[in-house]
Enzyme design. Structure first.
Site, PDB file in Angstrom:
ATOM      1  N   SER A 105      10.212  -3.755  -1.635  1.00 19.40           N
ATOM      2  CA  SER A 105       8.573  -3.906  -2.840  1.00 19.40           C
ATOM      3  C   SER A 105       7.960  -2.729  -2.903  1.00 19.40           C
ATOM      4  O   SER A 105       7.244  -2.425  -3.982  1.00 19.40           O
ATOM      5  CB  SER A 105       7.600  -4.811  -3.396  1.00 19.40           C
ATOM      6  OG  SER A 105       6.820  -5.430  -2.270  1.00 19.40           O
ATOM      7  N   SER A 121      10.637  -5.112   2.779  1.00 18.12           N
ATOM      8  CA  SER A 121       9.776  -4.277   1.787  1.00 18.12           C
ATOM      9  C   SER A 121       9.230  -2.856   1.962  1.00 18.12           C
ATOM     10  O   SER A 121       8.822  -1.663   1.228  1.00 18.12           O
ATOM     11  CB  SER A 121       8.173  -4.930   1.095  1.00 18.12           C
ATOM     12  OG  SER A 121       8.519  -6.004  -0.064  1.00 18.12           O
ATOM     13  N   LYS A 148      -0.256   1.489  -1.441  1.00 21.21           N
ATOM     14  CA  LYS A 148       0.296   0.892  -1.802  1.00 21.21           C
ATOM     15  C   LYS A 148      -0.768   0.509  -2.434  1.00 21.21           C
ATOM     16  O   LYS A 148      -1.552  -0.060  -2.271  1.00 21.21           O
ATOM     17  CB  LYS A 148       1.627  -0.256  -0.934  1.00 21.21           C
ATOM     18  CG  LYS A 148       2.049  -1.401  -2.107  1.00 21.21           C
ATOM     19  CD  LYS A 148       3.384  -2.211  -0.863  1.00 21.21           C
ATOM     20  CE  LYS A 148       4.248  -2.908  -1.284  1.00 21.21           C
ATOM     21  NZ  LYS A 148       4.558  -3.775  -1.088  1.00 21.21           N
TER      22      LYS A 148
END
Lengths: 485, 488
Positions: free
Chosen positions: B154, B178, B79
């Site tokens: 997210s 997330s 990420k």
């Protein structure tokens, strides 16, 4: 109307730990810009702080040295505001749970004693340094600004006093005493010049006898103890003038900048620009928890503190309170005194007199600290020994001192180079006295007629003829003998 | 079966048996990326050069007979909120468009040390603020199960990358759900470990007291394997815990007998899509059928969780994101008039709407005069929620719930309504507030879209939730795969 001032000081002292407060970077002063930095003290995204245990220990020791209570549970807060010298745009500081609370410092002000309360001592991180290029040297109007983060993250201790200070002299004495304590503890260099000790003052005035509080101003840019004292004196006068002239509106709650050259304060920023720092506990750090055994251990490690040393100087060396007070004002002074007394082995009061007399005069003139000159305890001890042995007179010693101060030559060397040795040869002195008696027959008559003053005149004449090098005791004895003969 | 479709443990065996090389695995994954990335848009930065170099090192080590761990040569997506030295790290924000870190985050470094092959940095909601990856400052990521739908967020890019076989596994970060929510919406396994278990050093902070790094994997075994290498005490992170780490893979057994499973009624109440609820109830039945003791329980203060979260997280974020000021790195507005103009324009132009919204919320909540009413009270709620969980764990080994109240929603559907979007995390947020571990495992579909079962454990109870998740996986036998198509 007679006014009384109400003064509180906020003193920042950089701790002299090897590494910074929240990272492993070094803390040396004067390195090339931005060479003592890492992701943490540059506030790079993702970096995290880890508290420096030594810095915490130093603050607790400082607290213990000034009689503070130590919070066994203490936390770091974030103080949020934007400024380019602050890498994270928040400063890790402490808020409502500082490490130390409720301490004091006792001051000896010659004719009275007073106790100044210490509200709190907390630990935080220092900011970087900005240099503004172009314009007036301030950020507004600058063409561009440079920032050096070497200082960012250096551990900083803030010591906040109670508003117990009543005069600029007390303010100076308090700051000096605190400095002596911190230097004795070895936790800070406390150099006002290098900025490792910074003093801000809050001041208001009120009619003497009243207990209310006037509107206070905060004074910044106090870069020496002298500035502190002068700025406060100026501000007291300014505020008193405003009140006396019926213009209290001239005193507003604001931060004022001291201009040392102009000898005046001026508005830096007013209260409307006061920040809302949005303090909240820093979630990146864990609470600091201590047990009493640890605090007791640190207490047992404290060295002799300035006020304790003062008491010992009075007892051990027989010094008067005032002298003992002055000599323990700084650790370096006290150390110099003790070292000299040890080497000299004579009357310690003579050491004190020289240090607080001639030596202090030259230090003040040159604006130096005692450990910044060429004169060492050895110099002063030898000088005193030369006087005791009759090699030089006290008067000659006073002449030698400035040269010793400037060049660092030992007194014996100066005496020999300049031929300043005292004349202690009895035949030579005898010859000179005979000359004096011949040239001053009328004065001799006066003396014999009972006028004691005449004796002093004759001594002076003999000294003049030896150009000050005659041994005073010898001249005295021989003159008396010859007059009585 | 293609190499890119395989799990870590399958590929590791092939590597050890010298059936394949890390290079071949890497090539396979990159061929898949080339094939589908245009549709899915998982990655913000693809690091093929880094990957090939790392694959080569892994192959050399294997060829030299060196001992390699289970992650050596495994293509991994990271990420874009974790710093990677020399590789652009944007946090999904224009303000860091040009930011190249000088250091690598601890969690990623730990995996580098194990010999992973980094395929790239994945898309995300800007600074991890969002539940759909639509708040990315660059482009939205698509859900591999339906390209018109969001992958969740997210960490949507990391979830989509694994679901679409563009990486064998990936790392995400979870502040309010997330990892778990996008794992659920993409039909894969996603875990948020106990707060403090994985170092946050180098993870660009959103809300420091809630953020935690964790893995997205194709199955529970892979999750345990990755966790084995993420969990390591880090002296650079003051909140990093020191524990004797168990071998999470070794403790995986298919046995639910006597395991006490609590179902908090607040997490099965209104607000949960009835079809999702039904799928989750069926999943809970699988647990019971295999020996688990299931009962309803209550977490009475949970209803305040979302409100408390939307005070605490923005408050911390408002401070954490202050450093993006144009002074030292990242975007700086051109030709500022003065300092204030530089700050204002840099942040106005650099941040997206949701980030600005949360900075304003947080700044307000911490303001003088409002602190006690908002931040102070939210912290009290947090304490109450911790107590609720502690009490529940007196009677239960794990708690289960839907991971997300709905399946993946349409792109654009909730953009105009932030509150609706915030509700996507209603089931996951309380777990972050209490600092507990949670895992989402696929437990079926609704209208062809995956549903996740959330399993919550006590603090440091990773072993237990992994065991329950593993047992569920073994007995549920779910093998549906996304088709990378648009459904109607």
């Amino acid at each position: 109307m007679e006014y009384e001032s109400v003064i509180g000081l906020e003193i920042h002292a950089e701790l002299n730990t090897e590494s910074k407060m929240f990272c492993g970077c070094g803390t040396h002063f004067g390195e090339a810009p931005n060479t003592q930095t890492c992701p943490v003290c540059l506030g790079l995204p993702g970096s995290l702080p880890v508290a420096n245990a030594k810095a915490i220990e130093y603050v607790i020791k400082s607290g213990l040295a000034v009689g503070c209570g130590i919070n066994l549970y203490s936390i770091f807060h974030r103080k949020n505001y934007f400024y380019p010298d602050m890498p994270k745009d928040y400063q890790i500081s402490q808020y409502d749970q500082p490490l130390c609370i409720n301490g004091f410092i006792d001051l000896d002000m010659n004719d009275y004693q007073t106790r100044i309360g210490i509200t709190r001592i907390h630990l935080e991180e220092d900011t970087g340094k900005l240099i503004h290029i172009g314009g007036a040297g301030r950020i507004a109007g600058a063409k561009y600004s440079l920032v050096d983060f070497n200082r960012a993250g250096v551990p900083l201790m803030e010591i906040v006093s109670e508003p117990d200070i009543r005069t600029p002299e007390e303010a100076k004495a308090y700051a000096q005493k605190l400095r002596a304590v911190l230097i004795t503890l070895g936790v800070s260099d406390c150099s006002m010049e290098k900025g490792s000790m910074r003093v801000d003052a809050n001041i208001s005035i009120r009619p003497k006898g009243s207990t209310g509080l006037g509107v206070k101003t905060e004074l910044k840019n106090l870069n020496s103890f002298r500035s502190l004292q002068r700025a406060l004196a100026y501000e007291i006068e300014r505020q008193a003038k405003a009140l006396n002239e019926g213009k209290p509106e001239e005193i507003v709650q604001e931060t004022r900048h001291w201009d040392e050259a102009k000898g005046a304060t001026s508005t830096l920023r007013t209260k409307e620009y006061a920040h809302d720092y949005r303090y909240f506990p820093d979630p990146d750090l864990v609470p600091m928890e201590f047990d009493i055994a640890y605090i007791d251990f640190l207490r047992s490690q404290l060295p002799e503190l300035p006020n304790e040393r003062k008491q010992r100087f009075i007892k051990e060396y027989g010094l008067p309170v005032h002298e003992a007070n002055l000599l323990t004002e700084s650790k370096a002074m006290g150390d110099f005194f003790e070292e000299t007394a040890k080497l000299y082995k004579g009357d310690p009061k003579a050491v004190a007199n020289w240090m607080l007399g001639d030596m202090s005069y030259y230090l003040n003139t040159e604006g130096l600290e005692i450990d910044e000159t060429a004169v060492t305890p050895k110099h002063l001890a030898e000088l005193l020994k030369l006087i005791d042995k009759g090699v030089i007179s006290g008067k000659i010693a006073k002449e030698i001192f400035p040269e010793m101060f400037e060049t660092g030559k030992l007194p014996q060397v100066i005496v020999e180079e300049k031929g300043m040795t005292q004349i202690s040869d009895e035949a030579e002195i005898s010859k000179i006295i005979d000359m004096v008696l011949e040239e001053n027959t009328s004065t001799v008559e006066e003396y014999r007629a009972g006028k004691d003053k005449a004796f002093g005149f004759l001594i002076g004449q003999a000294m003049r003829l030896t150009r000050g090098r005659g041994n005073p005791q010898l001249i005295n004895r021989l003159l008396r003998e010859k007059l009585q003969a | 079966m293609e190499l890119y479709q395989m799990t870590i443990h399958e590929l590791h065996e092939k590597l050890l048996n010298k059936e394949v090389s890390a290079k071949e695995i890497t090539d396979s994954v990159f061929s898949r990326i080339e094939e589908v990335e245009d549709k899915v848009k998982s990655y913000l930065t693809i690091t093929k050069d880094v990957a090939l170099e790392q694959a080569k090192l892994a192959d050399e080590k294997i060829a030299a007979g060196g001992k390699v761990g289970p992650l050596a040569g495994i293509p991994t997506a990271i990420k874009d909120v974790m710093c990677t030295r020399g590789v652009r790290t944007t946090c999904g924000s224009k303000i860091l468009d040009n930011f190249i870190p000088v250091y690598t985050s601890t969690a990623v470094q730990n995996l580098f040390d194990e010999g992973i092959v980094m395929t790239g940095k994945t898309n995300m909601d800007e600074f991890a603020m969002g539940s759909s990856t639509e708040n990315s400052g660059f482009f939205p990521t698509r859900n591999p199960w339906d390209l018109e739908r969001v992958p969740g967020g997210s960490s949507g890019g990391s979830a989509a990358a694994v679901a679409a076989d563009e990486a064998v596994f990936s790392l995400g970060s979870d502040t309010g759900g997330s990892i778990r929510q996008p794992a659920a919406l993409c039909g894969i396994v996603g875990m948020k470990p106990t707060y403090g278990l994985v170092s946050r050093y180098g993870l660009v902070a959103f809300a420091s007291s809630l953020d935690q790094i964790g893995p997205f994997t194709k199955d529970v075994t892979d999750c345990a394997i990755v966790l084995n290498h993420l969990v390591r005490h880090d002296p650079m992170d003051s909140t990093s815990v020191k524990i004797d780490r168990p071998d999470y893979k070794e403790i995986l057994i298919n046995d639910l007998k006597g395991v006490r499973v609590g179902v908090p009624k607040e997490l099965m109440a209104e607000g949960i899509d009835p079809k999702v609820k039904k799928v989750v109830e069926d999943a809970i039945k699988v647990l019971a059928d295999n020996g688990a003791i299931v009962a309803e329980t209550s977490l009475p203060n949970l209803e305040y969780g979302l409100s408390a979260y939307y005070i605490i997280a923005p408050a911390e974020a408002s401070s954490n994101l202050a450093r993006f000021d144009g002074v030292r790195y990242g975007y700086r507005a051109p030709d500022p008039d003065d300092l204030m103009d530089m700050y204002m324009r840099t942040r106005t132009e650099g941040f997206g709407d949701e980030v600005k919204r949360r900075i304003m919320l947080g700044t307000y909540a911490l303001s003088a005069g409002y602190y006690e009413a908002y931040y102070g009270k939210a912290q009290k709620v947090r304490t109450l929620i911790v107590r609720d969980f502690n009490k529940a764990f007196e009677d239960f080994d794990v708690l289960v719930s839907p991971t997300s109240p709905t399946v993946a929603f349409k792109i654009g559907e909730k953009v105009a309504n932030p509150l609706q979007m915030y509700l996507s995390d209603i089931c996951t947020i309380p777990v972050n507030l209490a600092g507990l571990p949670g895992i989402s495992v696929p437990c079926g579909t609704v209208d062809g879209l995956p549903v996740g079962l959330q399993i919550i454990g006590k603090a440091l109870g990773e072993e237990t939730i992994l065991r329950v998740a593993y047992s569920f996986e073994q007995n549920f036998n779910w093998s549906e795969k996304p088709k990378l198509e648009t459904r109607d």
